[in-house]
Design an enzyme around this catalytic site. Structure first.
Site, PDB file in Angstrom:
ATOM      1  CD  GLN A   1     -71.452 -35.349 -10.511  1.00  0.00           C
ATOM      2  OE1 GLN A   1     -72.271 -35.322  -9.598  1.00  0.00           O
ATOM      3  NE2 GLN A   1     -70.585 -36.330 -10.626  1.00  0.00           N
TER       4      GLN A   1
ATOM      5  CG  ASP B   1     -70.863 -33.738  -3.083  1.00  0.00           C
ATOM      6  OD1 ASP B   1     -71.103 -34.959  -3.054  1.00  0.00           O
ATOM      7  OD2 ASP B   1     -70.901 -33.051  -4.116  1.00  0.00           O
TER       8      ASP B   1
ATOM      9  CE  LYS C   1     -74.023 -38.027  -7.489  1.00  0.00           C
ATOM     10  NZ  LYS C   1     -72.881 -37.105  -7.619  1.00  0.00           N
TER      11      LYS C   1
HETATM   12  N1  GUN Z   1     -67.684 -36.518  -9.135  1.00  0.00           N
HETATM   13  C1  GUN Z   1     -67.329 -37.794  -8.851  1.00  0.00           C
HETATM   14  N2  GUN Z   1     -67.803 -38.152  -7.645  1.00  0.00           N
HETATM   15  C2  GUN Z   1     -68.474 -37.089  -7.155  1.00  0.00           C
HETATM   16  C3  GUN Z   1     -69.189 -36.854  -5.955  1.00  0.00           C
HETATM   17  O1  GUN Z   1     -69.284 -37.695  -5.068  1.00  0.00           O
HETATM   18  N3  GUN Z   1     -69.753 -35.615  -5.836  1.00  0.00           N
HETATM   19  C4  GUN Z   1     -69.627 -34.659  -6.796  1.00  0.00           C
HETATM   20  N4  GUN Z   1     -70.183 -33.479  -6.565  1.00  0.00           N
HETATM   21  N5  GUN Z   1     -68.961 -34.845  -7.907  1.00  0.00           N
HETATM   22  C5  GUN Z   1     -68.394 -36.053  -8.090  1.00  0.00           C
END
Ligand code: GUN
Length: 296
Positions: free
Chosen positions: A98, A121, A54
């Site tokens: 995350q 998100d 990311k």
């Molecule tokens: N953990 C697994 N997928 C995601 C996601 O799309 N966003 C976040 N913040 N954590 C995750």
């Protein structure tokens, strides 16, 4: 004939070119730069790898981006303070914590602390609720990536039987909600199957579009798929490591079987994953515009 591969990595590249141009325009015309912070608590190797990807994409697109690494024993209170700091930082438009978080931290409390207008998100209950009533400000990234892939590949979604395997808050529930909306790129008849479903195969065999988000490597076998179905594999399951330490990944679909039965399928890796990251970038650009009252 083997299924067509829905290469998310290629579609994601196209969208990123558009986003990069938009970032340059925002800088030139308004002197603003989209800002994203990714907060990682602990050292889960899979999470580290996702967050790295990311950050790398944010960097490539010319964002202002911060990677905020915190120790696994960080208290919930301290994490809430950190989120509050970014909520009040005008250079930051998107905040991503995350998941999963360490067990001693209440995930829902943390998500609730993020300013919904910076919730790129789309996990905050306000954004989840807006999605449910069909008026989203931000779409959750993996479901948005799946929908974009389906639309761009010319898959007929309206009236289709969609079966989602898995009911997570991150993928299963929101993609089901999105595809059943009365909206463009939606209007499907959606079924969600899960660990307590009596006869999973009965449902998956009926799917025109099958979305596998179970989190179990190769859970969906060839005989669970209707001939000609479009199969979206959301799974990223580490099944081992190569001699030089690289992660060996498998999807939630037994690819070698499915590719002979489906009409189209996403590969793992290179399918849904790159789309997820790209949608996060799209949400961050949107958040930047919202925060700077930019309408064009
Ligand atoms: N953990 C697994 N997928 C995601 C996601 O799309 N966003 C976040 N913040 N954590 C995750």
């Amino acid at each position: 004939m083997p299924a067509k591969l829905l290469k998310g990595a290629e579609v994601a590249k196209e969208i990123r070119i558009e986003l990069k141009a938009e970032v340059e325009r925002l800088k030139e015309k308004y002197n603003v730069v989209p800002g994203l912070v990714t907060i990682l608590v602990g050292e889960n190797p899979a999470s580290q790898s996702y967050v790295r990807a990311k950050q790398q994409t944010a960097h490539e697109l010319g964002f202002y981006s911060i990677q905020d690494d915190q120790p696994a024993d960080l208290s919930e209170e301290k994490l809430l303070e950190i989120i509050d700091k970014y909520n009040n930082d005008p250079k930051i438009h998107g905040i991503l914590v995350q998941l999963p978080l360490p067990k001693h931290v209440n995930e829902n409390k943390v998500l609730l602390a993020i300013d919904p207008s910076k919730d790129v998100d789309a996990f905050h209950p306000v954004n989840v609720g807006k999605l449910m009533i069909g008026e989203p400000d931000y779409l959750p990234c993996t479901p948005a990536g799946i929908q974009e892939l389906l639309v761009r590949s010319g898959t007929e979604i309206s009236g289709a039987e969609v079966v989602v395997v898995g009911r997570s808050n991150i993928v299963g529930k929101p993609i089901a909600m999105m595809l059943l909306q009365k909206a463009k790129g939606a209007n499907a008849t959606v079924t969600v199957v899960h660990t307590r479903t009596k006869d999973v195969k009965f449902h998956t065999k009926r799917a025109d579009i099958l979305i596998a988000a179970a989190g179990v490597a190769e859970y969906v076998k060839g005989d669970m798929i209707k001939p000609g179905a479009v199969v979206i594999d959301v799974g990223v399951n580490e099944v081992g490591r190569t001699a030089d330490g690289k992660r060996i990944l498998k999807g939630d679909v037994a690819f070698n079987e499915a590719v002979e039965i489906a009409s189209a399928i996403t590969p793992v890796p290179g399918g849904v994953g790159p789309m997820t990251i790209t949608m996060l970038m799209k949400n961050t650009v949107r958040a930047c515009k919202v925060h700077n009252n930019i309408k064009d």
